[in-house]
Design a protein around this motif. Sequence first.
Motif, PDB file in Angstrom:
ATOM      1  N   GLU A   1     -13.029   7.528  -6.298  1.00 63.16           N
ATOM      2  CA  GLU A   1     -13.741   8.526  -5.501  1.00 63.16           C
ATOM      3  C   GLU A   1     -13.064   8.747  -4.157  1.00 63.16           C
ATOM      4  N   PHE A   2     -12.430   7.666  -3.637  1.00 58.74           N
ATOM      5  CA  PHE A   2     -11.735   7.763  -2.342  1.00 58.74           C
ATOM      6  C   PHE A   2     -10.231   7.949  -2.514  1.00 58.74           C
ATOM      7  N   GLY A   3      -9.808   8.206  -3.748  1.00 57.78           N
ATOM      8  CA  GLY A   3      -8.404   8.486  -4.011  1.00 57.78           C
ATOM      9  C   GLY A   3      -7.546   7.273  -4.279  1.00 57.78           C
ATOM     10  N   THR A   4      -8.146   6.083  -4.353  1.00 54.00           N
ATOM     11  CA  THR A   4      -7.372   4.853  -4.489  1.00 54.00           C
ATOM     12  C   THR A   4      -7.398   4.321  -5.920  1.00 54.00           C
TER      13      THR A   4
ATOM     14  N   ASP B   1       0.845  -1.198   0.000  1.00 57.47           N
ATOM     15  CA  ASP B   1       0.000   0.000   0.000  1.00 57.47           C
ATOM     16  C   ASP B   1       0.876   1.242   0.000  1.00 57.47           C
ATOM     17  N   PHE B   2       0.468   2.214  -0.809  1.00 58.27           N
ATOM     18  CA  PHE B   2       1.252   3.443  -0.966  1.00 58.27           C
ATOM     19  C   PHE B   2       0.342   4.659  -0.767  1.00 58.27           C
ATOM     20  N   THR B   3       0.934   5.744  -0.334  1.00 55.30           N
ATOM     21  CA  THR B   3       0.234   7.019  -0.288  1.00 55.30           C
ATOM     22  C   THR B   3       1.060   8.027  -1.082  1.00 55.30           C
TER      23      THR B   3
ATOM     24  N   ILE C   1      -5.044  -1.741 -14.599  1.00 56.56           N
ATOM     25  CA  ILE C   1      -5.370  -0.624 -13.715  1.00 56.56           C
ATOM     26  C   ILE C   1      -6.852  -0.700 -13.371  1.00 56.56           C
ATOM     27  N   TRP C   2      -7.169  -0.530 -12.054  1.00 56.02           N
ATOM     28  CA  TRP C   2      -8.564  -0.480 -11.626  1.00 56.02           C
ATOM     29  C   TRP C   2      -8.799   0.839 -10.901  1.00 56.02           C
ATOM     30  N   ASP C   3      -9.849   1.553 -11.274  1.00 61.29           N
ATOM     31  CA  ASP C   3     -10.114   2.849 -10.636  1.00 61.29           C
ATOM     32  C   ASP C   3     -11.439   2.847  -9.877  1.00 61.29           C
TER      33      ASP C   3
ATOM     34  N   LYS D   1       1.147  -5.372 -11.501  1.00 66.64           N
ATOM     35  CA  LYS D   1       2.428  -5.357 -12.203  1.00 66.64           C
ATOM     36  C   LYS D   1       3.108  -6.686 -11.927  1.00 66.64           C
ATOM     37  N   GLY D   2       3.195  -7.518 -12.936  1.00 66.85           N
ATOM     38  CA  GLY D   2       3.752  -8.847 -12.738  1.00 66.85           C
ATOM     39  C   GLY D   2       2.897  -9.627 -11.770  1.00 66.85           C
ATOM     40  N   GLU D   3       3.520 -10.165 -10.742  1.00 63.44           N
ATOM     41  CA  GLU D   3       2.781 -10.954  -9.746  1.00 63.44           C
ATOM     42  C   GLU D   3       2.250 -10.103  -8.602  1.00 63.44           C
ATOM     43  N   HIS D   4       2.507  -8.812  -8.646  1.00 73.63           N
ATOM     44  CA  HIS D   4       2.157  -7.942  -7.517  1.00 73.63           C
ATOM     45  C   HIS D   4       0.910  -7.101  -7.814  1.00 73.63           C
ATOM     46  N   THR D   5       0.040  -6.988  -6.798  1.00 79.82           N
ATOM     47  CA  THR D   5      -1.084  -6.062  -6.838  1.00 79.82           C
ATOM     48  C   THR D   5      -0.778  -4.937  -5.853  1.00 79.82           C
ATOM     49  N   LEU D   6      -0.849  -3.696  -6.313  1.00 84.15           N
ATOM     50  CA  LEU D   6      -0.497  -2.539  -5.507  1.00 84.15           C
ATOM     51  C   LEU D   6      -1.671  -1.573  -5.439  1.00 84.15           C
ATOM     52  N   GLU D   7      -1.773  -0.836  -4.334  1.00 86.43           N
ATOM     53  CA  GLU D   7      -2.789   0.203  -4.203  1.00 86.43           C
ATOM     54  C   GLU D   7      -2.111   1.523  -3.878  1.00 86.43           C
ATOM     55  N   VAL D   8      -2.436   2.546  -4.651  1.00 87.46           N
ATOM     56  CA  VAL D   8      -1.867   3.878  -4.456  1.00 87.46           C
ATOM     57  C   VAL D   8      -3.014   4.828  -4.123  1.00 87.46           C
ATOM     58  N   THR D   9      -2.925   5.487  -2.955  1.00 95.48           N
ATOM     59  CA  THR D   9      -4.005   6.368  -2.501  1.00 95.48           C
ATOM     60  C   THR D   9      -3.471   7.774  -2.269  1.00 95.48           C
ATOM     61  N   THR D  10      -4.212   8.728  -2.771  1.00 95.49           N
ATOM     62  CA  THR D  10      -3.850  10.138  -2.582  1.00 95.49           C
ATOM     63  C   THR D  10      -3.921  10.501  -1.097  1.00 95.49           C
ATOM     64  N   TYR D  11      -3.003  11.372  -0.647  1.00100.39           N
ATOM     65  CA  TYR D  11      -3.058  11.854   0.731  1.00100.39           C
ATOM     66  C   TYR D  11      -4.495  12.233   1.067  1.00100.39           C
ATOM     67  N   ARG D  12      -4.926  11.833   2.289  1.00102.03           N
ATOM     68  CA  ARG D  12      -6.302  12.116   2.689  1.00102.03           C
ATOM     69  C   ARG D  12      -6.307  12.906   3.995  1.00102.03           C
ATOM     70  N   ALA D  13      -7.316  13.737   4.149  1.00102.99           N
ATOM     71  CA  ALA D  13      -7.541  14.471   5.396  1.00102.99           C
ATOM     72  C   ALA D  13      -9.047  14.508   5.608  1.00102.99           C
ATOM     73  N   ASP D  14      -9.634  13.316   5.791  1.00 98.25           N
ATOM     74  CA  ASP D  14     -11.083  13.147   5.773  1.00 98.25           C
ATOM     75  C   ASP D  14     -11.775  13.686   7.027  1.00 98.25           C
ATOM     76  N   ALA D  15     -13.067  13.947   6.856  1.00 94.65           N
ATOM     77  CA  ALA D  15     -13.981  14.156   7.968  1.00 94.65           C
ATOM     78  C   ALA D  15     -15.013  13.035   7.883  1.00 94.65           C
ATOM     79  N   TYR D  16     -15.758  12.805   8.971  1.00 92.06           N
ATOM     80  CA  TYR D  16     -16.713  11.702   8.991  1.00 92.06           C
ATOM     81  C   TYR D  16     -18.111  12.182   9.353  1.00 92.06           C
ATOM     82  N   ASP D  17     -19.096  11.566   8.697  1.00 85.77           N
ATOM     83  CA  ASP D  17     -20.498  11.781   9.039  1.00 85.77           C
ATOM     84  C   ASP D  17     -20.806  10.930  10.270  1.00 85.77           C
ATOM     85  N   LYS D  18     -21.376  11.510  11.305  1.00 86.85           N
ATOM     86  CA  LYS D  18     -21.630  10.773  12.547  1.00 86.85           C
ATOM     87  C   LYS D  18     -22.624   9.630  12.375  1.00 86.85           C
TER      88      LYS D  18
END
Length: 483
Positions: free
Chosen positions: A79-82, A52-54, A73-75, A87-104
Amino acid sequence: MHALPSPDALRQILPSVIFDLADRFVTAGHELSLVGGPVRDLYLGRVSPDLDFTTSARPEETIKVISGWADNIWDVGREFGTIALKKGEHTLEVTTYRADAYDKESRKPIVAFGDNLYDDLFRRDFTMNSMALRLPDLELVDPFDGVSSLKDQSIRTPGAPDISFSDDPLRMMRAARFASQLKIEVSADVRKAMSEMTDRIDIISAERVRDELVKLINGADPRAGINLLVDTGLADKVLPEVSALRLEIDEHHRHKDVYQHSLTVLEQAIALETDQDGPVPGPDFVLRFAALMHDIGKPATRKFEPSGAVSFRHHDMVGSKLVKARMRTLRFDKETTKAVARLVELHMRFYGYGDAGWTDSAVRRYVTDAGELLEHLHRLTRSDVTTRNRKKADRLAFAYDDLEERIAQIAEQEELKSIRPDLDGQQIMAILGIKPGPVVGRAYKFMLELRLDEGPLGEEAAVEQLRAWWEKQPEAQEAITEE
């Protein structure tokens, strides 16, 4: 806990695809870091299969960087930046820096992309998962002291735990899961927050609770995770049948602590799992969950007898129904639910064998009723002996050894696992001159019961028995009357 290897050593340990990906992002002017579990696992002396990468890159920029290089490539998480890639035998996830807020009212974040690594790490669940390795230099970034958390073997949150758990209540289940998987304890403030915020778990879907529960049960120390759920009250919400096992012990101690007994049975069942080449390779969720839940029918069936004894009559049947209902609530698949419920139903079947002895017919029925779960039932039954009375424990073990030996002997002669009547449906219809319908099913069931009771009959004797049975059936009498 292990020390983090040097950058040169890490380059030898980590897959080269990490550095190939980093070169592409850095060349394009973006930041990229390996983050979370993969970094934590390096301190635990292992290389995580998850990569996992950011990154500072926005999703569209990530796609541009990896296009033409990634095999796929899967997009779907765009919506959540991921962005996920192969690539070869590896599956990787790259996510944009997040600074989320949450709905209660929901655990779904109001997605807000961030602009720095610190804020991204702050929003993560636990400090041990809030570490990153900046690429390509492999500089450790640990602003919330995740290394100390691992060293102290304590699960802590980057910020206040009550805020973290309010934002995403599933993190409480994850805390219990990590306690099981990593054999570490939660900090006092995390435990306090879990105890005070159990109601927040109600907004989490049953499927997500189930997934965390499976990982907990399949962990290295499920007793620790279960104890945490029970002690904090979270089990009252997600697994109330286990909390209910903490029966009040009467003053004369006429029955054992059912809750602690169940945890011991679980641990003993785990010890009987096999390697991958054996009949029950571990971790086996069906065996483990059946061991934990096998006595959940006891609270509803407990009765104090006039003699002073305590009984739990039919707790196996009651427990089977309860576990089936709970697993349906947690959205388990039908096959897993059926398997666990069947083991709970059968876990008492063996008792009495050593005293009364069983006929060959009873042995055949034991094997047939267990079906494909026979090896699981062997292990569950053996694990259910937690008495401190050595003579009693040895007697039960010897009796079960004898039962298994008899099963093997009869199986060698009769192929027990695939018992079928001496006559199949087509033969039954031909012999009786009847068409497909319910009566064929009744006849087949009669022949199967006969096979279980008496063993192989041979075709001639089987036909004779079938005809004798048929003469007593109302359909046969109706046919005679019509003639």
